[in-house]
Motif scaffolding. Structure first.
Motif, PDB file in Angstrom:
ATOM      1  N   UNK A 148       0.854  -1.190   0.000  1.00 20.88           N
ATOM      2  CA  UNK A 148       0.000   0.000   0.000  1.00 20.88           C
ATOM      3  C   UNK A 148       0.886   1.235   0.000  1.00 20.88           C
ATOM      4  N   UNK A 149       0.664   2.139  -0.938  1.00 18.93           N
ATOM      5  CA  UNK A 149       1.431   3.384  -0.985  1.00 18.93           C
ATOM      6  C   UNK A 149       0.488   4.536  -1.249  1.00 18.93           C
ATOM      7  N   UNK A 150       0.955   5.754  -0.985  1.00 15.96           N
ATOM      8  CA  UNK A 150       0.115   6.929  -1.186  1.00 15.96           C
ATOM      9  C   UNK A 150       0.868   8.194  -0.837  1.00 15.96           C
ATOM     10  N   UNK A 151       0.145   9.295  -0.742  1.00 17.47           N
ATOM     11  CA  UNK A 151       0.769  10.593  -0.451  1.00 17.47           C
ATOM     12  C   UNK A 151       0.834  10.824   1.059  1.00 17.47           C
ATOM     13  N   UNK A 152       1.637   9.986   1.725  1.00 14.04           N
ATOM     14  CA  UNK A 152       1.731  10.020   3.176  1.00 14.04           C
ATOM     15  C   UNK A 152       2.852  10.929   3.687  1.00 14.04           C
ATOM     16  N   UNK A 153       3.689  11.438   2.780  1.00 15.15           N
ATOM     17  CA  UNK A 153       4.850  12.238   3.184  1.00 15.15           C
ATOM     18  C   UNK A 153       4.667  13.678   2.718  1.00 15.15           C
ATOM     19  N   UNK A 154       4.635  14.604   3.674  1.00 20.34           N
ATOM     20  CA  UNK A 154       4.603  16.032   3.362  1.00 20.34           C
ATOM     21  C   UNK A 154       6.031  16.564   3.413  1.00 20.34           C
ATOM     22  N   UNK A 155       6.386  17.387   2.424  1.00 19.84           N
ATOM     23  CA  UNK A 155       7.768  17.853   2.325  1.00 19.84           C
ATOM     24  C   UNK A 155       7.824  19.355   2.076  1.00 19.84           C
ATOM     25  N   UNK A 156       8.996  19.905   2.272  1.00 15.41           N
ATOM     26  CA  UNK A 156       9.269  21.305   1.970  1.00 15.41           C
ATOM     27  C   UNK A 156      10.592  21.386   1.215  1.00 15.41           C
ATOM     28  N   UNK A 157      10.842  22.488   0.518  1.00 18.99           N
ATOM     29  CA  UNK A 157      12.101  22.592  -0.232  1.00 18.99           C
ATOM     30  C   UNK A 157      13.314  22.675   0.685  1.00 18.99           C
ATOM     31  N   UNK A 158      14.408  22.067   0.263  1.00 17.89           N
ATOM     32  CA  UNK A 158      15.660  22.163   1.017  1.00 17.89           C
ATOM     33  C   UNK A 158      16.195  23.585   0.969  1.00 17.89           C
ATOM     34  N   UNK A 159      15.995  24.257  -0.172  1.00 14.66           N
ATOM     35  CA  UNK A 159      16.362  25.667  -0.279  1.00 14.66           C
ATOM     36  C   UNK A 159      17.775  25.887  -0.783  1.00 14.66           C
ATOM     37  N   UNK A 160      18.309  27.044  -0.436  1.00  9.76           N
ATOM     38  CA  UNK A 160      19.637  27.456  -0.876  1.00  9.76           C
ATOM     39  C   UNK A 160      20.639  27.176   0.241  1.00  9.76           C
ATOM     40  N   UNK A 161      21.667  26.403  -0.075  1.00 11.43           N
ATOM     41  CA  UNK A 161      22.715  26.048   0.884  1.00 11.43           C
ATOM     42  C   UNK A 161      24.068  26.352   0.254  1.00 11.43           C
TER      43      UNK A 161
END
Length: 211
Positions: free
Chosen positions: A130-143
Motif C-alpha cells: 500500500x502506498x500513497x501521499x503520506x509524506x509532506x515535504x518542503x524545499x531544502x532551499x539554498x545552501x
C-alpha cells in the motif's frame, strides 16, 4: 511444503526464536533499502524475508531509494545529473526522472511481494503493498549559495493514515523518496530522511537500513 530434513533441529530452532516472536509481535519495523539493491536483483530474497516478518505479526513499513534508477532515466534523456555536497540538485528534468524511477520501483516491489510458488517462503502468502501521499515535504532551499530547486526534506509523515493500514493483516506500507507540499508540488527526498521521519512518527520499534 518440503519435509524437514531434521525435525529435531527445526523444533530446537523454533524454540530459540520464540522469545523474539513474543517480543516483536505487533511492533513496527521501518526497513529502508537503496535502489542498488533492486538493480542487483536482491529484491526477491528481501521480499521473502520481509513477508516472513509480516507473517509473524510484525508491522512493516518499507522505504526504497532510487539513485541508480534516477541516474538511468537521466542518461536515457541525455541529461547530466547535478549534485552539491553529495545531495542531488533536482531541476524539472531530474524530477521527471525521479517520478519515472519511483513508479518503476513500485511496480518491481509489488511484483516481488506477489510471489507465491509452492515450496518457497512465499507459499500461501498474500501480502498487499500500500502506498500513497503520506509524506509532506518542503524545499531544502539554498545552501552555500546552491539552490537545490525541487530537492526537499520531510516535514511530516501521516502516521494517522498509515497506522490503520498496518493494523490490517498482511499489509506493508511502501514509502518512496518523494514528498508533497500543501501547494501540490512534488519534492525529491533522500531515502534516509524519509525512513528516519517515518520511524519517529510511527514510534517504530526498529529502524533498519539494508546496504
Amino acid at each position: 511444503m518440503r519435509q524437514m530434513e531434521n525435525p529435531t533441529l527445526f523444533v530446537q530452532w523454533l524454540r530459540s526464536v520464540a522469545p523474539y516472536i513474543h517480543a516483536f509481535g505487533g511492533k513496527t519495523f521501518v526497513v529502508a533499502f537503496p535502489g542498488e539493491l533492486v538493480a542487483d536483483g536482491v529484491l526477491p530474497v528481501l521480499a521473502q524475508d520481509l513477508s516472513l516478518l509480516v507473517g509473524l505479526g510484525i508491522r512493516v513499513v518499507l522505504v526504497h531509494g532510487s539513485r541508480p534508477q534516477v541516474a538511468e532515466q537521466l542518461a536515457l534523456r541525455n541529461v547530466e545529473g547535478r549534485f552539491h555536497n553529495g545531495v542531488r540538485v533536482t531541476d524539472s528534468a531530474a524530477m521527471e526522472c525521479a517520478k519515472e524511477a519511483a513508479g518503476e520501483l513500485r511496480l518491481d516491489i509489488g511484483a516481488a511481494f506477489s510471489q507465491g510458488l509452492p515450496n518457497t517462503p512465499m507459499s500461501n502468502a498474500h501480502i498487499s503493498i500500500v502506498s500513497g501521499n503520506y509524506v509532506t515535504a518542503r524545499p531544502l532551499g539554498v545552501i552555500d549559495g546552491a539552490d537545490h530547486e525541487l530537492t526537499g526534506v520531510t516535514r511530516k509523515v501521516a502516521a494517522d493514515k498509515i497506522q490503520p493500514i498496518l493494523n490490517t493483516e498482511d499489509n506493508i506500507v511502501l514509502l518512496s523518496p518523494l514528498g508533497f507540499s500543501p501547494t501540490g508540488e512534488v519534492f525529491n527526498l533522500t531515502m534516509e530522511d524519509v525512513a528516519v521521519s517515518a520511524a519517529i512518527a510511527l514510534h517504530a520499534e526498529k529502524l533498519v537500513f539494508i546496504t
